[in-house]
Structure formats: C-alpha cells, structure tokens
Design a protein around this motif. Structure first.
Motif, PDB file in Angstrom:
ATOM      1  N   TYR A 175       1.117   9.089  -6.211  1.00 20.29           N
ATOM      2  CA  TYR A 175       1.365  10.509  -5.940  1.00 20.29           C
ATOM      3  C   TYR A 175       2.442  11.058  -6.871  1.00 20.29           C
ATOM      4  O   TYR A 175       2.290  12.131  -7.465  1.00 20.29           O
ATOM      5  N   ARG A 176       3.534  10.304  -7.028  1.00 20.87           N
ATOM      6  CA  ARG A 176       4.638  10.798  -7.847  1.00 20.87           C
ATOM      7  C   ARG A 176       4.299  10.728  -9.342  1.00 20.87           C
ATOM      8  O   ARG A 176       4.671  11.621 -10.112  1.00 20.87           O
ATOM      9  N   LEU A 177       3.570   9.691  -9.747  1.00 24.32           N
ATOM     10  CA  LEU A 177       3.194   9.572 -11.149  1.00 24.32           C
ATOM     11  C   LEU A 177       2.267  10.702 -11.567  1.00 24.32           C
ATOM     12  O   LEU A 177       2.451  11.323 -12.617  1.00 24.32           O
ATOM     13  N   PHE A 178       1.258  10.984 -10.734  1.00 23.88           N
ATOM     14  CA  PHE A 178       0.302  12.027 -11.090  1.00 23.88           C
ATOM     15  C   PHE A 178       0.804  13.420 -10.765  1.00 23.88           C
ATOM     16  O   PHE A 178       0.220  14.409 -11.185  1.00 23.88           O
ATOM     17  N   GLY A 179       1.911  13.510 -10.018  1.00 22.27           N
ATOM     18  CA  GLY A 179       2.492  14.815  -9.742  1.00 22.27           C
ATOM     19  C   GLY A 179       3.549  15.223 -10.748  1.00 22.27           C
ATOM     20  O   GLY A 179       3.957  16.379 -10.780  1.00 22.27           O
ATOM     21  N   SER A 180       3.956  14.287 -11.589  1.00 14.98           N
ATOM     22  CA  SER A 180       5.001  14.589 -12.577  1.00 14.98           C
ATOM     23  C   SER A 180       4.456  15.451 -13.699  1.00 14.98           C
ATOM     24  O   SER A 180       3.349  15.246 -14.192  1.00 14.98           O
ATOM     25  N   ARG A 181       5.269  16.431 -14.118  1.00 12.83           N
ATOM     26  CA  ARG A 181       4.880  17.318 -15.219  1.00 12.83           C
ATOM     27  C   ARG A 181       5.375  16.805 -16.575  1.00 12.83           C
ATOM     28  O   ARG A 181       5.048  17.369 -17.611  1.00 12.83           O
ATOM     29  N   ALA A 182       6.160  15.726 -16.549  1.00 11.48           N
ATOM     30  CA  ALA A 182       6.740  15.217 -17.793  1.00 11.48           C
ATOM     31  C   ALA A 182       5.651  14.619 -18.686  1.00 11.48           C
ATOM     32  O   ALA A 182       4.753  13.922 -18.205  1.00 11.48           O
ATOM     33  N   ALA A 183       5.760  14.894 -19.990  1.00  6.21           N
ATOM     34  CA  ALA A 183       4.749  14.412 -20.930  1.00  6.21           C
ATOM     35  C   ALA A 183       4.610  12.890 -20.938  1.00  6.21           C
ATOM     36  O   ALA A 183       3.485  12.373 -20.962  1.00  6.21           O
ATOM     37  N   PRO A 184       5.704  12.117 -20.924  1.00  4.20           N
ATOM     38  CA  PRO A 184       5.549  10.655 -20.911  1.00  4.20           C
ATOM     39  C   PRO A 184       4.774  10.162 -19.685  1.00  4.20           C
ATOM     40  O   PRO A 184       3.977   9.241 -19.783  1.00  4.20           O
ATOM     41  N   ALA A 185       5.044  10.793 -18.527  1.00  6.89           N
ATOM     42  CA  ALA A 185       4.333  10.387 -17.315  1.00  6.89           C
ATOM     43  C   ALA A 185       2.847  10.686 -17.435  1.00  6.89           C
ATOM     44  O   ALA A 185       1.999   9.891 -17.015  1.00  6.89           O
ATOM     45  N   ALA A 186       2.502  11.839 -18.031  1.00 11.92           N
ATOM     46  CA  ALA A 186       1.100  12.200 -18.194  1.00 11.92           C
ATOM     47  C   ALA A 186       0.382  11.190 -19.088  1.00 11.92           C
ATOM     48  O   ALA A 186      -0.739  10.762 -18.795  1.00 11.92           O
ATOM     49  N   SER A 187       1.037  10.790 -20.169  1.00 14.84           N
ATOM     50  CA  SER A 187       0.425   9.811 -21.064  1.00 14.84           C
ATOM     51  C   SER A 187       0.265   8.464 -20.379  1.00 14.84           C
ATOM     52  O   SER A 187      -0.773   7.806 -20.492  1.00 14.84           O
ATOM     53  N   LEU A 188       1.287   8.054 -19.623  1.00 11.77           N
ATOM     54  CA  LEU A 188       1.262   6.764 -18.953  1.00 11.77           C
ATOM     55  C   LEU A 188       0.161   6.691 -17.909  1.00 11.77           C
ATOM     56  O   LEU A 188      -0.599   5.722 -17.845  1.00 11.77           O
ATOM     57  N   ARG A 189       0.036   7.737 -17.076  1.00 13.04           N
ATOM     58  CA  ARG A 189      -0.936   7.672 -15.981  1.00 13.04           C
ATOM     59  C   ARG A 189      -2.373   7.693 -16.489  1.00 13.04           C
ATOM     60  O   ARG A 189      -3.229   6.971 -15.985  1.00 13.04           O
ATOM     61  N   ASN A 190      -2.636   8.496 -17.486  1.00 14.27           N
ATOM     62  CA  ASN A 190      -3.997   8.554 -18.001  1.00 14.27           C
ATOM     63  C   ASN A 190      -4.359   7.303 -18.796  1.00 14.27           C
ATOM     64  O   ASN A 190      -5.481   6.796 -18.698  1.00 14.27           O
ATOM     65  N   LEU A 191      -3.378   6.775 -19.540  1.00 12.96           N
ATOM     66  CA  LEU A 191      -3.594   5.512 -20.238  1.00 12.96           C
ATOM     67  C   LEU A 191      -3.839   4.394 -19.225  1.00 12.96           C
ATOM     68  O   LEU A 191      -4.713   3.543 -19.417  1.00 12.96           O
ATOM     69  N   GLY A 192      -3.078   4.406 -18.122  1.00 18.77           N
ATOM     70  CA  GLY A 192      -3.232   3.375 -17.106  1.00 18.77           C
ATOM     71  C   GLY A 192      -4.607   3.388 -16.470  1.00 18.77           C
ATOM     72  O   GLY A 192      -5.203   2.334 -16.234  1.00 18.77           O
ATOM     73  N   LEU A 193      -5.146   4.578 -16.190  1.00 16.62           N
ATOM     74  CA  LEU A 193      -6.492   4.672 -15.625  1.00 16.62           C
ATOM     75  C   LEU A 193      -7.521   4.075 -16.571  1.00 16.62           C
ATOM     76  O   LEU A 193      -8.384   3.290 -16.177  1.00 16.62           O
ATOM     77  N   ASN A 194      -7.438   4.463 -17.834  1.00 16.38           N
ATOM     78  CA  ASN A 194      -8.400   3.948 -18.813  1.00 16.38           C
ATOM     79  C   ASN A 194      -8.265   2.441 -19.007  1.00 16.38           C
ATOM     80  O   ASN A 194      -9.259   1.729 -19.117  1.00 16.38           O
ATOM     81  N   LEU A 195      -7.016   1.957 -19.031  1.00 14.52           N
ATOM     82  CA  LEU A 195      -6.800   0.527 -19.217  1.00 14.52           C
ATOM     83  C   LEU A 195      -7.363  -0.265 -18.043  1.00 14.52           C
ATOM     84  O   LEU A 195      -8.039  -1.282 -18.227  1.00 14.52           O
ATOM     85  N   ALA A 196      -7.095   0.217 -16.815  1.00 19.23           N
ATOM     86  CA  ALA A 196      -7.604  -0.476 -15.631  1.00 19.23           C
ATOM     87  C   ALA A 196      -9.124  -0.525 -15.643  1.00 19.23           C
ATOM     88  O   ALA A 196      -9.739  -1.511 -15.221  1.00 19.23           O
ATOM     89  N   GLY A 197      -9.745   0.548 -16.146  1.00 21.33           N
ATOM     90  CA  GLY A 197     -11.200   0.583 -16.200  1.00 21.33           C
ATOM     91  C   GLY A 197     -11.796  -0.365 -17.217  1.00 21.33           C
ATOM     92  O   GLY A 197     -12.962  -0.754 -17.104  1.00 21.33           O
ATOM     93  N   ARG A 198     -10.997  -0.762 -18.208  1.00 16.43           N
ATOM     94  CA  ARG A 198     -11.512  -1.616 -19.281  1.00 16.43           C
ATOM     95  C   ARG A 198     -11.133  -3.084 -19.125  1.00 16.43           C
ATOM     96  O   ARG A 198     -11.534  -3.910 -19.937  1.00 16.43           O
ATOM     97  N   MET A 246       0.825  -1.204   0.000  1.00 17.20           N
ATOM     98  CA  MET A 246       0.000   0.000   0.000  1.00 17.20           C
ATOM     99  C   MET A 246       0.862   1.259   0.000  1.00 17.20           C
ATOM    100  O   MET A 246       0.568   2.234  -0.706  1.00 17.20           O
ATOM    101  N   ASP A 247       1.939   1.254   0.754  1.00 20.48           N
ATOM    102  CA  ASP A 247       2.832   2.412   0.815  1.00 20.48           C
ATOM    103  C   ASP A 247       3.429   2.699  -0.559  1.00 20.48           C
ATOM    104  O   ASP A 247       3.427   3.843  -1.033  1.00 20.48           O
ATOM    105  N   TRP A 248       3.931   1.669  -1.219  1.00 17.52           N
ATOM    106  CA  TRP A 248       4.524   1.855  -2.543  1.00 17.52           C
ATOM    107  C   TRP A 248       3.483   2.298  -3.569  1.00 17.52           C
ATOM    108  O   TRP A 248       3.742   3.157  -4.402  1.00 17.52           O
ATOM    109  N   MET A 249       2.303   1.697  -3.510  1.00 15.45           N
ATOM    110  CA  MET A 249       1.268   2.048  -4.477  1.00 15.45           C
ATOM    111  C   MET A 249       0.850   3.507  -4.324  1.00 15.45           C
ATOM    112  O   MET A 249       0.771   4.256  -5.305  1.00 15.45           O
ATOM    113  N   VAL A 250       0.594   3.916  -3.086  1.00 20.70           N
ATOM    114  CA  VAL A 250       0.123   5.282  -2.849  1.00 20.70           C
ATOM    115  C   VAL A 250       1.201   6.298  -3.185  1.00 20.70           C
ATOM    116  O   VAL A 250       0.943   7.295  -3.860  1.00 20.70           O
ATOM    117  N   ASP A 251       2.417   6.047  -2.739  1.00 22.87           N
ATOM    118  CA  ASP A 251       3.499   6.982  -3.045  1.00 22.87           C
ATOM    119  C   ASP A 251       3.778   7.009  -4.545  1.00 22.87           C
ATOM    120  O   ASP A 251       4.050   8.071  -5.119  1.00 22.87           O
TER     121      ASP A 251
END
Length: 384
Positions: free
Chosen positions: A347-370, A339-344
């Motif tokens: 936090y770091r994935l969604f706090g990153s301003r880097a474009a690759p991180a933004a694509s990864l996190r939003n893609l991951g949310l959509n993928l998990a939902g499907r 839980m500690d690793w997942m939450v942290d």
C-alpha cells in the motif's frame, strides 16, 4: 449454562470455528440474525477464498451449503502497476492447480456458516449481546441479556475489530486509519471476464474486479475518502463508465448490477493473540487493507489453527490451558505478521509519489513475473 468454549461473534470465522470444534461443547453468542441471501442480484461484498480455505469449508460441510450457481472459480489473476508496461499474471493452469481462488458472496457465506453451525449437535447458538466478561482462574463468566451467565473454560473473541473480548482481556492493539473507503458494487461485463481477477494500482487508489457467475464482476475500489464520496454520489451509468475507464476497457462495456456501498479501511494488529482463558481470531486479532484480498482468509486460517490445537488434545485437556493457547499463538504469529507487513508495504510503496518508489514498484512487478520461483512462491502463499 456451562461450555468448554464460548465464541463471541456470529460472523463466518466464529461460526466456522464452532463447527470445526467437533466433540467440544460450544456456545456461539451473537445478537445478529443470520442473513437472508438475495435471490436475484448478487451481494456487492464478495470474498476471494483461497483453495486451502475452500477445502476447509468442504470438510466442515459449509461449502456444500453454498449455491453452486453463485460461486465462481478464479483461474487467473492479472495485477497491473501504475505504468502500462508493469504487471504480473498468475495462471492456475501453468501452476498445475485447478483454481487460484473462489469468489463467494458475503451473505451467502454467512448463511451457509449459520446453517452448518445450527446443524452441529455440539454447538448451541445464543441470540444475545454480551454485556460483561469476567475472567476467573478456572473459567470465564460471560453475562448476556436477561442477567444470564454462561460459563466456559475458554472464550474466543471473533467479535470484530471493535472486540469487546479483546478489551476485556486487556490485550492492546495497534490501530491506524488509511484515510480510504472501499467502494463495492457489481457490474455486468459485456466483454466477459474469463474467470480472471484484475487489479490496478493507481498511485494510492487500488481497483480490483473479481469474477462472478454470468459475466458479472465485483468491484472493490479503495479510494481516499473525498474521492470515494464523489464516486458514491455518481449515478449508476456514470459510475460504470468511470470503472470502465479505470480498467482500460479490458472487460468491455459495464452495466450496473447493484448500487455501490462503502466501508472504511483501517489497519489493526493485536499485540497478543491470547490471554488467560482468551484467544482472538479474525478481525478481533488483525485487520489489513483489502488490496491482497486476504482479510477473511487470514481469519479462517486462525479458525483452522485453533481448532487443530484444541481438538487434537480434547477431551482430557482444558481448552483454556495456557500451553495450548501459546501453541495456537506461535502457529499464527508469523503468518499474520508477514501478511500485515506485506500488504501495508505494498500500500505504501504503490501510494508513494516519489519517482524512485515508482521505478522500484513497477520494476518489482515485472521482475516477479519473470522469475518463476518467486512467482510460484507468491502464488502458493496466497492459496493456503
């Protein structure tokens, strides 16, 4: 003044643990008086308790002491990424369960836990601060106010992130500041909440709105310190409008129900959960970011695990037996670390301003939902 177990700390985790240790002589040492729940406005600090922990509290007759009209089931959860097309929705009906969580006020839960502990014949509540702890080979001596000494075979640290027990036991902890404050407040939602919890990742900040009875919602807005201070300085109407904009008006007009308050966000992980004649539970062992709403749930799971280990082998077994304490530590080490690793990581994935991180996190949310298997796995883990 001799006990089988002495628990330092009178918060929900320590009190629930005391109640769960049936047949064990327990002293709970706390200088804090039990809170008096508000009779009108809802407490601004609210927990989302998992069904597993709600069942645990029912078993201990703690849940029954909560006013039914002040708790609310969560039937759905909608998590949004930082792009309009990114998100995931969890639904209790589709998962075949009655609810995903229950929202409970902090003061109400504490009052219920105090009442349950006070009613237990095996529990003694000691109103005092702990002044010193001495760990002996066969016992722990706990000196309290007035020079009195309590003796126990096991000392449990349920005394929060600044744990005196953890320090006395020589257990090191990794600590880090997030540089954020959690701003909490309640609002009335003109559009209703339909017993749905909402969360928005905002490129660092995280906004959550949890359902309360009577179309109220509880806000937890994790913000960088300077931004949080600006939010705290807003007048009530301006704050309600800011939250409405941040939540894209999904709940309609918001009107203030409580004044905002805040607390700092930090990460803490004790390197061990046990030491000779000492065990740690709750915030004394771990503190995580509130973005997953799992802080208190982890602590109550600690109490469940420690009570199971001790009660199953009592009487006849020393509760401070190193083998028992190692059994507790093994049972909790992996779930806490995961839980500690997942939450942290979130936090770091969604706090990153880097474009690759933004694509990864939003893609991951959509993928998990499907992917139903992954989605159900996430949901089942959070419901323990």
């Amino acid at each position: 003044m001799e006990y089988d177990v002495i628990i330092a700390g009178g918060g929900p985790v320590g009190l629930v643990l005391a109640r769960a240790l049936r047949g064990v002589r327990v002293a709970v040492v706390s200088k804090a008086a039990p809170p008096v729940p508000a009779t009108d406005a809802f407490d601004a600090r609210v927990y989302a308790l998992s069904p597993g922990n709600a069942a645990f509290l029912r078993e201990l007759r703690v849940w029954q002491a909560l006013p039914a009209e002040r708790i609310s089931p969560v039937h759905a959860m909608h998590v949004f990424g930082d792009r309009p097309d990114a998100g995931i929705r969890f639904d209790a009906y589709r998962a075949g369960v009655p609810e995903l969580a229950w929202t409970v006020e902090d003061a109400a839960l504490q009052a219920a836990a105090w009442a349950a502990a006070r009613a237990a014949e095996h529990v003694e509540l000691v109103a005092s601060a702990i002044e010193d702890v001495a760990v002996r080979e066969d016992r722990v001596d706990v000196r309290i106010g007035g020079g009195k000494v309590l003796q126990g075979r096991l000392l449990v640290g349920a005394d929060g992130a600044r744990s005196l027990v953890r320090d006395a036991a020589g257990i090191e902890a990794r600590e880090a500041e997030y540089g954020q404050l959690a701003v909490v407040a309640n609002f009335r939602a003109a559009g209703g909440h339909r017993n749905t919890a909402y969360q928005w990742f905002q490129g660092g900040p995280v906004l959550a709105l949890l359902p309360l009875p009577q179309d109220r919602v509880s806000m937890i807005w994790s913000l960088p310190d300077a931004q949080a201070e600006r939010v705290l300085a807003m007048d009530p109407a301006a704050l309600a409008e800011a939250v409405k904009r941040a939540s894209f008006g999904l709940l309609g007009e918001l009107s203030p129900d409580t004044a905002p308050r805040s607390y700092p966000l930090r990460r803490l992980a004790a390197r061990r959960l046990v030491a000779p004649r000492v065990a740690l539970v709750g915030d004394a062992a771990h503190v995580i970011h509130p973005l997953a709403g799992q802080g208190l749930n982890l602590g109550l799971q600690d109490a469940r695990a420690l009570a199971e280990v001790l009660v199953a082998r009592f009487p006849g077994r020393d509760p401070g037996d190193p083998a028992l304490l190692r059994r507790y530590e093994r049972a909790r080490a992996e779930p806490i670390l995961a839980m500690d690793w997942m939450v942290d990581g979130l936090y770091r994935l969604f706090g990153s301003r880097a474009a690759p991180a933004a694509s990864l996190r939003n893609l991951g949310l959509n993928l998990a939902g499907r992917v139903p298997v992954l989605k159900n796995l996430l949901m089942r883990h959070a419901m323990r």
